[in-house]
Structure formats: C-alpha cells, structure tokens
Write an enzyme that holds these catalytic residues in place. Structure first.
Site, PDB file in Angstrom:
ATOM      1  N   THR A 148       0.839  -1.207   0.000  1.00 30.52           N
ATOM      2  CA  THR A 148       0.000   0.000   0.000  1.00 30.52           C
ATOM      3  C   THR A 148       0.870   1.251   0.000  1.00 30.52           C
ATOM      4  O   THR A 148       0.391   2.340   0.297  1.00 30.52           O
ATOM      5  CB  THR A 148      -0.943   0.032   1.227  1.00 30.52           C
ATOM      6  N   GLU A 180       1.291   3.427 -12.635  1.00 34.42           N
ATOM      7  CA  GLU A 180      -0.073   3.957 -12.497  1.00 34.42           C
ATOM      8  C   GLU A 180      -0.324   5.102 -13.471  1.00 34.42           C
ATOM      9  O   GLU A 180       0.584   5.909 -13.714  1.00 34.42           O
ATOM     10  CB  GLU A 180      -0.285   4.458 -11.062  1.00 34.42           C
ATOM     11  N   HIS A 217      -5.495   2.334  -5.883  1.00 36.24           N
ATOM     12  CA  HIS A 217      -4.790   3.345  -5.082  1.00 36.24           C
ATOM     13  C   HIS A 217      -5.769   4.115  -4.180  1.00 36.24           C
ATOM     14  O   HIS A 217      -5.876   5.347  -4.229  1.00 36.24           O
ATOM     15  CB  HIS A 217      -4.040   4.323  -5.985  1.00 36.24           C
ATOM     16  N   ARG A 252       4.122   2.317  -2.522  1.00 37.02           N
ATOM     17  CA  ARG A 252       4.301   2.757  -3.898  1.00 37.02           C
ATOM     18  C   ARG A 252       4.637   1.541  -4.752  1.00 37.02           C
ATOM     19  O   ARG A 252       5.418   0.678  -4.342  1.00 37.02           O
ATOM     20  CB  ARG A 252       5.431   3.796  -4.018  1.00 37.02           C
TER      21      ARG A 252
END
Length: 331
Positions: A241, A272, A293, A243
């Site tokens: 959780t 992302e 995210h 990067r």
C-alpha cells in the site's frame, strides 16, 4: 492597504471545504473539472504561480522546475510522499517543498490490514461468487483460506504507517517483525512487541505475510527485487500500500503465476494508472487482490490533507518555516 494574496495554482479538484478555505485565504486558481493538467498547463502554472499545489499524479521534475518563474517559492504537495517532485532541483532553485505527513496514517494502515485479510480469507473472491450467483451452498471444503492469528508479519518500513499497522495486526494475533533504515527506539519496539531485522533478506525468508510500508526513493526502487521475492516462502503473501515502484511487478507476476507465492494484495502499481496485464489476469483468477490506489481515500483524510496544505502555505507566506518542509537530506 490590503496585502496582495498569493496566487495559488491547484492541479486537481480538492474537497469542497478545502477549496472554499483556499478561496478565502489566497488568490486560488482551482481545477474545477478535475482533468489532469497537461505538460503545457503545468509549465504555465510554474511560470505564473506564487505557490503550486500538485498531487502525487503530477510529475514535477527537474525540467519543469527549470521553467519556473522567479515568483514561485513554494510547492505544497497534496500528498504524503514527494517522489513526484525533484526536491533537490526545487531547493537548488530556492523553492521550498512541503507535503502532508501523518494525516493518512490510520486510513492507510486500515487498508493494509483489510488487504491482508482479503488475500488470506479470499474475501474479494467470495463477494464475486455471491454477486455472480454462483454459490451452491456451504460445504466443509468450500472457499478455504488461511488463518492469520499466530502468523508472522514482516513490515518493510516502520514509520508512522508501519507502526499503525503493527498495532492493528497485533490485535489480530500476528507476531510483529520489521526492517527499517533505522532501528526504532527500544521503548517503541517494546510497546509494539516488534522484532527488528537488520537484514531484509533474512526477514523475508521467515515471514508469513510481508507488508510494504516504506516511501519510494531512489534507494527503495525495486527494493523487493526478483532475488528478494524469491526468498519468500511459497505459502507467504505480499501486500503493498506504499508505492508500486518498490516491488518488481514483473517478477511478482511470474512468481504468482508459478504458484511460488500464495497471493498478493496491491493498492499501488509500478506504472499507475496502468496496471500490469499479468496482474489483471491473476486478479481475475483470484490469485491477487488489486485496488485502485484507494488506501488513503477517506473523506476525513482528504480534508485533513487539504488543511495541512493550507497551514504550510499560510505559514510560509507569513515568513515562517512551514511545519512540513521536505529537504533532500530527509529522502
């Protein structure tokens, strides 16, 4: 004579309560339709703004900073991390950089714990079976997951979020282990009943669950490399959780495909908003739980982030050092 308000350019739409307060205090130029700024728009913002308020999706690199106008003196990031900003280049240009630490700690720790449970107990898969009307009824061997009580949790990065996760995990009966750039004070270790590993390799090889909670810096890029992932037990699970860049996604995908890891829970990804197609395929096969995210996505958290940004701007404009200043030496 009324003091001129600083021009504050905000790159994305923020919670209404935050935007309203910014309008009151500053000459705020808001992003009302929430469309990500183009490179040209970011360049224009850098040339005209007194303060830029970017988010984690805005890449404020050395090339962009080089085009900043002389009036730009503060980049007040709406986010906990600053890996989207070339802090060294900004400081070299005399631009202060701030972030919003602390306010997302509980939200991210909650989501990390949720992912641990989701992977171990097959929660997402079970929910899909119900909504797809595929459940034929209970049976003794149906949807068996893994108990987490009594298992070992290895936390990679024992900052605020790592420590908050440790407290939650202990309540679920997990044994707490951690690897960190610096060892915690003995009183904190004792309070968390946490075991320190100076060798990340040795910790990874012995954990049932590994959670990534360190910041993304040049030093942590692919910290969980193919070699390190291979050290994990085949019945272990990985949760990230922090990067996406911290984990070698291709290597992780290969191991999950080969059954060399029991599962993974990912809220962040290496490129992302693109998600590795192999991970998406694994998610459809219920071998990984993927989220968009959303670890820090609470109403309270976003409002608190905005308040931090405002305090940093106001303090800086009043001629004082902002409370959440980030320096290259801190990264």
């Amino acid at each position: 004579m009324t003091k001129k308000k600083p021009l504050v350019v905000v790159t994305r739409k923020l919670p209404a309560v935050v935007e309203t307060r910014m309008r009151e205090l500053f000459d705020a130029r808001l992003n009302l339709d929430d469309t990500p700024m183009s490179q040209a728009a970011l360049v224009e913002a850098m040339k005209t703004a007194d303060v830029l308020v970017p988010t984690v999706t805005d890449k404020i690199d050395a090339g962009l900073i080089a085009q900043a106008g002389e009036q730009l003196r503060l980049i007040a990031n709406f986010g906990n991390g600053v890996d989207n900003i070339d802090v060294a280049s900004a400081v070299q240009r005399g631009i202060t950089v701030t972030n919003t630490p602390g306010v997302l700690t509980d939200d991210t720790a909650d989501m990390t714990m949720a992912l641990i449970l989701a992977v171990a107990r097959r929660i997402a898969e079970g929910a899909r079976i119900i909504t797809d009307d595929e459940w034929a009824g209970w049976s003794p061997n149906w949807m068996l997951g893994r108990r987490i009580t009594g298992k070992r949790l290895g936390i990679v990065g024992m900052g605020r979020i790592g420590q908050a996760l440790a407290r939650r995990a202990a309540a679920f009966g997990l044994s707490i282990h951690y690897h960190n750039r610096r060892r915690l004070d003995s009183r904190i270790e004792e309070a968390l009943d946490a075991t320190y590993w100076d060798s990340l390799d040795q910790m990874l090889a012995r954990m049932d669950v590994v959670s990534v909670n360190c910041p993304h810096t040049p030093a942590t890029y692919h910290l969980l490399s193919a070699r390190r992932l291979k050290l994990m037990k085949p019945d272990a699970i990985l949760v990230n959780t922090a990067r996406g860049e911290i984990v070698d996604e291709s290597a992780l995908s290969r191991m999950l495909e080969a059954g060399e890891l029991a599962g993974a829970g990912l809220d962040v990804f290496e490129h992302e908003p693109a998600v590795n197609p192999r991970l998406l395929k694994l998610a459809r096969q219920h071998r990984v739980v993927v989220l968009p995210h959303m670890g820090s996505a609470t109403h309270e958290g976003r409002a608190d982030m905005g308040e931090k940004v405002i305090v940093n701007i106001k303090t800086f404009m009043d001629g004082h050092k902002p409370p959440d200043r980030v320096l290259p030496s801190m990264l």
